[in-house]
Design a protein around this motif. Structure first.
Motif, PDB file in Angstrom:
ATOM      1  N   ASN A 128      -0.451  -3.303  -7.623  1.00  0.00           N
ATOM      2  CA  ASN A 128       0.458  -4.502  -8.113  1.00  0.00           C
ATOM      3  C   ASN A 128       1.170  -5.022  -6.494  1.00  0.00           C
ATOM      4  O   ASN A 128       1.060  -4.460  -5.728  1.00  0.00           O
ATOM      5  N   VAL A 129       1.526  -6.112  -6.763  1.00  0.00           N
ATOM      6  CA  VAL A 129       2.066  -6.860  -5.718  1.00  0.00           C
ATOM      7  C   VAL A 129       3.703  -7.218  -6.443  1.00  0.00           C
ATOM      8  O   VAL A 129       3.718  -8.135  -6.979  1.00  0.00           O
ATOM      9  N   SER A 130       4.703  -6.678  -5.529  1.00  0.00           N
ATOM     10  CA  SER A 130       5.932  -7.053  -6.158  1.00  0.00           C
ATOM     11  C   SER A 130       6.776  -7.071  -4.730  1.00  0.00           C
ATOM     12  O   SER A 130       6.489  -6.490  -3.581  1.00  0.00           O
ATOM     13  N   GLU A 131       7.910  -7.994  -4.872  1.00  0.00           N
ATOM     14  CA  GLU A 131       8.539  -8.600  -3.491  1.00  0.00           C
ATOM     15  C   GLU A 131       9.554  -7.276  -3.224  1.00  0.00           C
ATOM     16  O   GLU A 131       9.995  -7.162  -1.949  1.00  0.00           O
ATOM     17  N   TYR A 132       9.946  -6.327  -4.173  1.00  0.00           N
ATOM     18  CA  TYR A 132      10.845  -5.399  -3.822  1.00  0.00           C
ATOM     19  C   TYR A 132      10.377  -4.048  -4.233  1.00  0.00           C
ATOM     20  O   TYR A 132       9.597  -4.227  -5.434  1.00  0.00           O
ATOM     21  N   ALA A 133      10.568  -2.906  -3.716  1.00  0.00           N
ATOM     22  CA  ALA A 133      10.238  -1.493  -4.049  1.00  0.00           C
ATOM     23  C   ALA A 133      11.176  -0.561  -3.673  1.00  0.00           C
ATOM     24  O   ALA A 133      11.593  -0.627  -2.388  1.00  0.00           O
ATOM     25  N   THR A 134      11.508   0.285  -4.545  1.00  0.00           N
ATOM     26  CA  THR A 134      12.430   1.508  -4.168  1.00  0.00           C
ATOM     27  C   THR A 134      11.469   2.486  -3.411  1.00  0.00           C
ATOM     28  O   THR A 134      10.194   2.178  -3.555  1.00  0.00           O
ATOM     29  N   LYS A 135      11.916   3.580  -2.849  1.00  0.00           N
ATOM     30  CA  LYS A 135      11.413   4.498  -2.381  1.00  0.00           C
ATOM     31  C   LYS A 135      10.484   5.325  -3.230  1.00  0.00           C
ATOM     32  O   LYS A 135       9.363   5.643  -3.134  1.00  0.00           O
ATOM     33  N   GLU A 136      11.102   5.257  -4.291  1.00  0.00           N
ATOM     34  CA  GLU A 136      10.256   6.112  -5.757  1.00  0.00           C
ATOM     35  C   GLU A 136       8.889   5.212  -6.326  1.00  0.00           C
ATOM     36  O   GLU A 136       7.988   5.705  -6.672  1.00  0.00           O
ATOM     37  N   THR A 137       9.040   3.673  -6.272  1.00  0.00           N
ATOM     38  CA  THR A 137       8.386   2.788  -6.844  1.00  0.00           C
ATOM     39  C   THR A 137       7.240   2.193  -5.655  1.00  0.00           C
ATOM     40  O   THR A 137       6.267   1.791  -6.213  1.00  0.00           O
ATOM     41  N   ALA A 138       7.401   2.531  -4.531  1.00  0.00           N
ATOM     42  CA  ALA A 138       6.682   1.997  -3.564  1.00  0.00           C
ATOM     43  C   ALA A 138       5.025   2.533  -3.617  1.00  0.00           C
ATOM     44  O   ALA A 138       4.189   1.600  -3.623  1.00  0.00           O
ATOM     45  N   ALA A 139       4.905   3.776  -4.089  1.00  0.00           N
ATOM     46  CA  ALA A 139       3.655   4.319  -3.985  1.00  0.00           C
ATOM     47  C   ALA A 139       2.838   3.895  -5.179  1.00  0.00           C
ATOM     48  O   ALA A 139       1.581   4.087  -5.174  1.00  0.00           O
ATOM     49  N   ASP A 140       3.561   3.272  -6.266  1.00  0.00           N
ATOM     50  CA  ASP A 140       3.156   2.745  -7.505  1.00  0.00           C
ATOM     51  C   ASP A 140       2.231   1.422  -7.486  1.00  0.00           C
ATOM     52  O   ASP A 140       1.358   1.056  -8.116  1.00  0.00           O
ATOM     53  N   GLN A 141       2.297   1.008  -6.069  1.00  0.00           N
ATOM     54  CA  GLN A 141       1.912  -0.460  -5.918  1.00  0.00           C
ATOM     55  C   GLN A 141       0.460  -0.330  -5.217  1.00  0.00           C
ATOM     56  O   GLN A 141      -0.258  -1.378  -5.029  1.00  0.00           O
ATOM     57  N   TYR A 142       0.002   0.854  -4.949  1.00  0.00           N
ATOM     58  CA  TYR A 142      -1.410   1.037  -4.526  1.00  0.00           C
ATOM     59  C   TYR A 142      -1.952   2.421  -4.463  1.00  0.00           C
ATOM     60  O   TYR A 142      -1.138   3.307  -5.378  1.00  0.00           O
ATOM     61  N   ALA A 143      -3.281   2.533  -4.749  1.00  0.00           N
ATOM     62  CA  ALA A 143      -3.984   3.836  -4.910  1.00  0.00           C
ATOM     63  C   ALA A 143      -4.696   4.201  -3.484  1.00  0.00           C
ATOM     64  O   ALA A 143      -5.250   3.283  -3.114  1.00  0.00           O
ATOM     65  N   VAL A 144      -4.735   5.225  -2.994  1.00  0.00           N
ATOM     66  CA  VAL A 144      -5.304   5.748  -1.768  1.00  0.00           C
ATOM     67  C   VAL A 144      -6.852   6.002  -2.244  1.00  0.00           C
ATOM     68  O   VAL A 144      -7.165   6.759  -3.395  1.00  0.00           O
ATOM     69  N   VAL A 145      -7.784   5.350  -1.592  1.00  0.00           N
ATOM     70  CA  VAL A 145      -9.178   5.206  -1.870  1.00  0.00           C
ATOM     71  C   VAL A 145      -9.793   6.198  -0.932  1.00  0.00           C
ATOM     72  O   VAL A 145     -10.548   7.453  -1.351  1.00  0.00           O
ATOM     73  N   GLU A 146      -9.566   6.246   0.353  1.00  0.00           N
ATOM     74  CA  GLU A 146     -10.000   7.240   1.275  1.00  0.00           C
ATOM     75  C   GLU A 146      -9.057   7.848   2.485  1.00  0.00           C
ATOM     76  O   GLU A 146      -8.285   6.833   2.515  1.00  0.00           O
ATOM     77  N   ASN A 198      -5.922   1.202  10.374  1.00  0.00           N
ATOM     78  CA  ASN A 198      -6.746   2.214  11.519  1.00  0.00           C
ATOM     79  C   ASN A 198      -5.622   2.416  12.643  1.00  0.00           C
ATOM     80  O   ASN A 198      -5.802   1.885  13.628  1.00  0.00           O
ATOM     81  N   MET A 199      -4.804   3.007  12.206  1.00  0.00           N
ATOM     82  CA  MET A 199      -3.911   3.486  13.086  1.00  0.00           C
ATOM     83  C   MET A 199      -3.603   5.061  13.080  1.00  0.00           C
ATOM     84  O   MET A 199      -3.276   5.773  12.323  1.00  0.00           O
ATOM     85  N   GLY A 200      -4.352   5.785  14.053  1.00  0.00           N
ATOM     86  CA  GLY A 200      -4.546   7.005  14.042  1.00  0.00           C
ATOM     87  C   GLY A 200      -5.568   7.264  13.234  1.00  0.00           C
ATOM     88  O   GLY A 200      -6.933   7.011  13.610  1.00  0.00           O
ATOM     89  N   ARG A 201      -5.566   7.966  11.978  1.00  0.00           N
ATOM     90  CA  ARG A 201      -7.076   8.096  11.212  1.00  0.00           C
ATOM     91  C   ARG A 201      -6.935   7.149  10.306  1.00  0.00           C
ATOM     92  O   ARG A 201      -5.810   6.652   9.628  1.00  0.00           O
ATOM     93  N   PRO A 202      -8.023   6.564   9.824  1.00  0.00           N
ATOM     94  CA  PRO A 202      -8.176   5.417   8.834  1.00  0.00           C
ATOM     95  C   PRO A 202      -7.718   5.894   7.377  1.00  0.00           C
ATOM     96  O   PRO A 202      -7.787   6.870   7.032  1.00  0.00           O
ATOM     97  N   LEU A 203      -6.917   4.943   6.878  1.00  0.00           N
ATOM     98  CA  LEU A 203      -6.594   4.906   5.558  1.00  0.00           C
ATOM     99  C   LEU A 203      -6.848   3.819   4.758  1.00  0.00           C
ATOM    100  O   LEU A 203      -6.679   2.770   5.050  1.00  0.00           O
ATOM    101  N   THR A 204      -7.500   4.016   3.568  1.00  0.00           N
ATOM    102  CA  THR A 204      -8.021   2.864   2.843  1.00  0.00           C
ATOM    103  C   THR A 204      -7.106   3.031   1.253  1.00  0.00           C
ATOM    104  O   THR A 204      -7.301   3.952   0.733  1.00  0.00           O
ATOM    105  N   VAL A 205      -6.550   1.935   1.192  1.00  0.00           N
ATOM    106  CA  VAL A 205      -5.940   1.778  -0.264  1.00  0.00           C
ATOM    107  C   VAL A 205      -6.442   0.586  -1.052  1.00  0.00           C
ATOM    108  O   VAL A 205      -6.771  -0.559  -0.503  1.00  0.00           O
ATOM    109  N   LYS A 206      -6.217   0.719  -2.275  1.00  0.00           N
ATOM    110  CA  LYS A 206      -6.484  -0.500  -3.298  1.00  0.00           C
ATOM    111  C   LYS A 206      -5.255  -0.804  -3.722  1.00  0.00           C
ATOM    112  O   LYS A 206      -4.381  -0.193  -4.350  1.00  0.00           O
ATOM    113  N   VAL A 207      -5.013  -2.266  -3.733  1.00  0.00           N
ATOM    114  CA  VAL A 207      -3.808  -2.780  -4.173  1.00  0.00           C
ATOM    115  C   VAL A 207      -3.673  -2.891  -5.834  1.00  0.00           C
ATOM    116  O   VAL A 207      -4.681  -3.246  -6.340  1.00  0.00           O
TER     117      VAL A 207
END
Length: 80
Positions: A61-79, A50-59
């Motif tokens: 994958n949990v990975s210690e490191y992620a590149t710019k390209e793979t960061a978005a693969d760790q979650y899916a936007v729900v709302e 809840n920073m500005g408009r609310p954003l809900t994501v579902k986890v």
């Protein structure tokens, strides 16, 4: 992985200190409950930011490191 680190690694929040402050201010919810920065993120958790408009994501994958390209693969936007 800690919630503040997960938010930074997935690039949902730019810096870990900002993620930590958002948790302290009660702006981050996990499964509908206010979460501390030390919360242990698990696959299947729903995180609401809840920073500005609310954003809900579902986890997905949990990975210690992620590149710019793979960061978005760790979650899916729900709302947005």
């Amino acid at each position: 992985m800690r919630l503040d680190k997960y938010l930074k690694v997935t690039r949902l929040i730019k810096r870990r200190t900002i993620a930590n402050e958002a948790c302290d201010a009660g702006r981050i919810l996990v499964n509908g409950i206010e979460a501390r920065a030390s919360y242990n993120v698990k696959v299947g958790d729903k995180i609401t930011i809840n920073m500005g408009r609310p954003l809900t994501v579902k986890v997905l994958n949990v990975s210690e490191y992620a590149t710019k390209e793979t960061a978005a693969d760790q979650y899916a936007v729900v709302e947005e």
